[in-house]
Write an enzyme that holds these catalytic residues in place. Sequence first.
Site, short mmCIF file in Angstrom:
data_model
loop_
_atom_site.label_atom_id
_atom_site.label_comp_id
_atom_site.label_asym_id
_atom_site.label_seq_id
_atom_site.Cartn_x
_atom_site.Cartn_y
_atom_site.Cartn_z
N GLY A 108 0.78 -1.23 0.00
CA GLY A 108 0.00 0.00 0.00
C GLY A 108 0.82 1.27 0.00
O GLY A 108 0.26 2.36 -0.03
N HIS A 109 2.14 1.18 0.01
CA HIS A 109 2.98 2.39 0.13
C HIS A 109 4.17 2.32 -0.81
O HIS A 109 5.28 2.05 -0.38
CB HIS A 109 3.49 2.52 1.56
CG HIS A 109 3.97 3.88 1.93
ND1 HIS A 109 5.28 4.29 1.77
CD2 HIS A 109 3.33 4.93 2.45
CE1 HIS A 109 5.41 5.52 2.21
NE2 HIS A 109 4.25 5.94 2.63
N PHE A 110 4.13 2.57 -1.94
CA PHE A 110 3.00 2.78 -2.85
C PHE A 110 3.12 1.70 -3.90
O PHE A 110 4.24 1.49 -4.39
CB PHE A 110 3.07 4.17 -3.47
CG PHE A 110 3.11 5.27 -2.44
CD1 PHE A 110 1.95 5.67 -1.79
CD2 PHE A 110 4.30 5.89 -2.10
CE1 PHE A 110 1.98 6.70 -0.86
CE2 PHE A 110 4.34 6.91 -1.16
CZ PHE A 110 3.17 7.32 -0.53
#
Length: 148
Positions: free
Chosen positions: A51-53
């Site tokens: 999720g990052h990124f």
Amino acid sequence: MSDRTLDIKGIMAAIPHRYPLLLLDRVAELVPDEGCIGIKNVTINESFFQGHFPTDPVMPGVLIVEAMAQTSAVLVVETLGPDARGKLVYFMSIDNAKFRRPVVPGDQLQLHVKKVQRRMSVWKFTGEAMVDGKVVAEATFSAMIRDR
């Protein structure tokens, strides 16, 4: 520093962190009551990169500081020896955190931490995270050692 080192088994014996939050692979150098250098090999398989990124993976700065803190926790436990068994090292403060450049998969973080002071159960440290000899993050932080 010295040539005293710890592998992952030694780290896991010293601190309670486990996957996915164990952010230290090896302690390359350690001088009890002074400082140590931890190593974190950053790979695309880290859970936070989902999720990052996803299209431009960058290690979150807060996790770089956490890796410095884990390195410090190992230093505390190794300094106190048998007296530290069954105790935990808790973050108390983070000051002057600075992030100089992104840390990405393939980087090897060298986490340089030094004890600044110790008053009873409270320890203060300075830390620098480096990649290829260049500082990518730095902070001053304190922690308290206490019973579980």
